[in-house]
Design a protein around this motif. Sequence first.
Motif, PDB file in Angstrom:
ATOM      1  N   TYR A 185       4.006   7.115   9.418  1.00  0.00           N
ATOM      2  CA  TYR A 185       2.845   7.486  10.226  1.00  0.00           C
ATOM      3  C   TYR A 185       2.122   8.689   9.624  1.00  0.00           C
ATOM      4  CZ  TYR A 185       5.328   4.490  13.522  1.00  0.00           C
ATOM      5  OH  TYR A 185       5.978   3.431  14.109  1.00  0.00           O
ATOM      6  N   TYR A 186       2.883   9.550   8.956  1.00  0.00           N
ATOM      7  CA  TYR A 186       2.360  10.738   8.281  1.00  0.00           C
ATOM      8  C   TYR A 186       2.990  10.837   6.889  1.00  0.00           C
ATOM      9  CZ  TYR A 186       0.984  12.410  12.988  1.00  0.00           C
ATOM     10  OH  TYR A 186       0.435  12.536  14.243  1.00  0.00           O
ATOM     11  N   ASN A 187       2.375  11.665   6.031  1.00  0.00           N
ATOM     12  CA  ASN A 187       2.944  11.978   4.711  1.00  0.00           C
ATOM     13  C   ASN A 187       3.253  10.719   3.897  1.00  0.00           C
ATOM     14  OD1 ASN A 187       3.028  14.890   5.173  1.00  0.00           O
ATOM     15  ND2 ASN A 187       4.659  14.433   6.644  1.00  0.00           N
ATOM     16  N   TYR A 188       2.228   9.977   3.614  1.00  0.00           N
ATOM     17  CA  TYR A 188       2.355   8.721   2.878  1.00  0.00           C
ATOM     18  C   TYR A 188       1.250   8.645   1.825  1.00  0.00           C
ATOM     19  CZ  TYR A 188      -1.386   7.679   6.159  1.00  0.00           C
ATOM     20  OH  TYR A 188      -2.545   7.751   6.884  1.00  0.00           O
ATOM     21  N   THR A 189       1.336   7.607   1.014  1.00  0.00           N
ATOM     22  CA  THR A 189       0.326   7.338  -0.012  1.00  0.00           C
ATOM     23  C   THR A 189      -0.269   5.961   0.221  1.00  0.00           C
ATOM     24  OG1 THR A 189       1.481   8.708  -1.636  1.00  0.00           O
ATOM     25  CG2 THR A 189      -0.095   7.106  -2.496  1.00  0.00           C
ATOM     26  N   LEU A 190      -1.576   5.856   0.069  1.00  0.00           N
ATOM     27  CA  LEU A 190      -2.267   4.575   0.124  1.00  0.00           C
ATOM     28  C   LEU A 190      -2.813   4.228  -1.254  1.00  0.00           C
ATOM     29  CD1 LEU A 190      -4.514   4.730   3.345  1.00  0.00           C
ATOM     30  CD2 LEU A 190      -2.303   3.595   3.092  1.00  0.00           C
ATOM     31  N   SER A 191      -2.903   2.943  -1.511  1.00  0.00           N
ATOM     32  CA  SER A 191      -3.699   2.442  -2.628  1.00  0.00           C
ATOM     33  C   SER A 191      -5.037   2.005  -2.052  1.00  0.00           C
ATOM     34  CB  SER A 191      -3.013   1.259  -3.314  1.00  0.00           C
ATOM     35  OG  SER A 191      -3.906   0.627  -4.218  1.00  0.00           O
ATOM     36  N   VAL A 192      -6.087   2.746  -2.372  1.00  0.00           N
ATOM     37  CA  VAL A 192      -7.423   2.404  -1.889  1.00  0.00           C
ATOM     38  C   VAL A 192      -8.154   1.698  -3.020  1.00  0.00           C
ATOM     39  CG1 VAL A 192      -9.601   3.266  -0.944  1.00  0.00           C
ATOM     40  CG2 VAL A 192      -7.435   4.349  -0.303  1.00  0.00           C
ATOM     41  N   ASN A 193      -8.127   0.378  -2.963  1.00  0.00           N
ATOM     42  CA  ASN A 193      -8.710  -0.442  -4.027  1.00  0.00           C
ATOM     43  C   ASN A 193      -8.173  -0.046  -5.399  1.00  0.00           C
ATOM     44  OD1 ASN A 193     -10.390  -1.906  -2.179  1.00  0.00           O
ATOM     45  ND2 ASN A 193     -11.739  -0.120  -2.127  1.00  0.00           N
ATOM     46  N   GLY A 194      -6.868   0.285  -5.438  1.00  0.00           N
ATOM     47  CA  GLY A 194      -6.213   0.601  -6.698  1.00  0.00           C
ATOM     48  C   GLY A 194      -6.201   2.065  -7.064  1.00  0.00           C
ATOM     49  N   ILE A 195      -6.769   2.927  -6.223  1.00  0.00           N
ATOM     50  CA  ILE A 195      -6.797   4.368  -6.465  1.00  0.00           C
ATOM     51  C   ILE A 195      -5.883   5.070  -5.471  1.00  0.00           C
ATOM     52  CG2 ILE A 195      -8.252   6.421  -6.641  1.00  0.00           C
ATOM     53  CD1 ILE A 195      -8.852   4.269  -8.731  1.00  0.00           C
ATOM     54  N   GLU A 196      -5.062   5.997  -5.967  1.00  0.00           N
ATOM     55  CA  GLU A 196      -4.118   6.698  -5.106  1.00  0.00           C
ATOM     56  C   GLU A 196      -4.834   7.625  -4.127  1.00  0.00           C
ATOM     57  OE1 GLU A 196      -0.060   8.481  -6.357  1.00  0.00           O
ATOM     58  OE2 GLU A 196      -1.482  10.154  -6.428  1.00  0.00           O
ATOM     59  N   GLU A 197      -4.412   7.566  -2.855  1.00  0.00           N
ATOM     60  CA  GLU A 197      -4.943   8.448  -1.819  1.00  0.00           C
ATOM     61  C   GLU A 197      -3.758   8.983  -1.020  1.00  0.00           C
ATOM     62  OE1 GLU A 197      -8.667   7.565   0.595  1.00  0.00           O
ATOM     63  OE2 GLU A 197      -7.126   7.303   2.137  1.00  0.00           O
ATOM     64  N   LYS A 198      -3.525  10.287  -1.094  1.00  0.00           N
ATOM     65  CA  LYS A 198      -2.384  10.887  -0.417  1.00  0.00           C
ATOM     66  C   LYS A 198      -2.783  11.417   0.955  1.00  0.00           C
ATOM     67  CE  LYS A 198       0.578  12.113  -4.307  1.00  0.00           C
ATOM     68  NZ  LYS A 198       1.672  11.256  -3.815  1.00  0.00           N
ATOM     69  N   HIS A 199      -1.876  11.292   1.904  1.00  0.00           N
ATOM     70  CA  HIS A 199      -2.114  11.753   3.268  1.00  0.00           C
ATOM     71  C   HIS A 199      -0.988  12.660   3.727  1.00  0.00           C
ATOM     72  CE1 HIS A 199      -5.675   9.366   4.466  1.00  0.00           C
ATOM     73  NE2 HIS A 199      -5.279   8.611   3.453  1.00  0.00           N
ATOM     74  N   GLY A 200      -1.353  13.627   4.587  1.00  0.00           N
ATOM     75  CA  GLY A 200      -0.387  14.596   5.083  1.00  0.00           C
ATOM     76  C   GLY A 200      -0.013  14.359   6.524  1.00  0.00           C
TER      77      GLY A 200
END
Length: 509
Positions: free
Chosen positions: A164-179
């Motif tokens: 739910y928190y502190n994860y990484t997404l692949s946004v159309n192949g680009i890394e997007e980190k979340h806190g």
Amino acid sequence: MHLFSGAWFVRLWLMVVVMWFGCGFALGGKPNMVFILTDDQDSVLGGMTPMKKTKALLADLGVTFSNAFVSSPLCCPSRSSILTGMYQHNHHVVNNSRSGNCSSTAWQHEREPHAFPVYLQKAGYSTFFAGKYLNQYGDKKTGGVSHVPLGWNRWYGLVKNSKYYNYTLSVNGIEEKHGDDYGKDYLTDLIANYSLAFLESHKELVRPTPFFMMLSTPASHSPWNAAPQYEHHYDNVSAPRNGSFNHHGNGKHWLIRQAKTPMASTSVKLSDEAFRRRWQTLLSVDDLVERVVKQLTNIGVLNSTYIFFMSDNGYHTGQFSLPIDKRQLYEFDIRVPLIVRGPGLKPRQKLEIPVVNIDLAPTFLDLAGVNTSQTKMDGRSLVPLWKSKKAHWRTDFLVEYQGEGSVVKADPSCPRLGPGVAECFPNCVCEDAINNTYACVRTLEQDLNMQYCEFADNESFVEVYNLGADPHQLNNIVKSVDPKLLEKMNQRLIALQSCKSRSCNTTPQ
């Protein structure tokens, strides 16, 4: 002047376009589709209780499949069945690890090219994905975040397992980190935000194409981080004490027998806490459903959109004295919610015909006008079921699971239970092992409500349940049932375990 020449033709064409889009359909008349997939949400133990908005917006205005099941009660194998329309023995994803083929290189090369989004994209659909894909997605050894699975135009894929928190997404192949900022990072809400933005962009298109959206939430999977406004909901709720709670039953496999009954107070506390917190996380999913329905209404496409709601597997909290998990062959782990709302569906329908997660992919393709006979899918489209009560359908299906034993998580203070033991919880209760490998025939006919299961262990263990008389599966009747019926079920199981495509849906003789 001819009626269909010059200005007259242009005016007539514009009138047709306006009327067509006024009904919400894209060019070609194909419906839009939204698929909301939850994680570990049961239907047997009240998993839909927190979903009041979902009930009002989907179930009360569409069809509820009261006998919906998964073909394997674990995240990655189940999700692989949803994506491919195949049983586990055909897609070969056996557990949540890369070695078990979960988002492995082999999966990417052999299965992703034949997953349902690829067919939808070829049929003219704009495809959108947000949330959890497969448990090992984004692993650097299999392409990392740059790998965007085939068939998806817009991709917001969660790296690895539910968070739910502190994860990484692949946004159309680009890394997007979340806190851990609720306003920016809470994944269930972020999935909703991304989906609303996609729908808004669809509204601006001059020539809208039909769209397919898959919204795959982390709820109600651990670590069960509720949104701040829901953290104290259900504080007085406990796991249901009825049925098989804190009770072994008779004639169970060793994995059930090794659990302590009655449970230690710490296991009971764990079960109750998990039960409450899972419900708390689902309240944000309920909000997501409401927000998506409102946005579909705002852009004028709700009446041309099918909305599907399902879970990837069930869950247990204290049943048969197993504190928390899934993976087992029993109803609480394999039976899931499935609701569909959309064009032509009558409100408050309830269908009792047995349907399985392998049926979703062919249903999506059928609605898109794709000839499913050209695919290798084992499932069948659900569309005929809501069109006619006389539709020919299956009376049984396969449940299969390959137990894990590669990672031992037992408390060091626990006595060794034997080789291949994994996924152990407090008080030395084991939830999985290599010889928890089983295959079952689940039969649902007018006069036969039965489950027949064989374990792949050195005991040749068999469990049989008459769910008509014993809905909580307390009593294994293998020693008292007619041997001819056992032989028949054994032969049916053999046939299902080797079935492919159409042969998976033959009616047993």
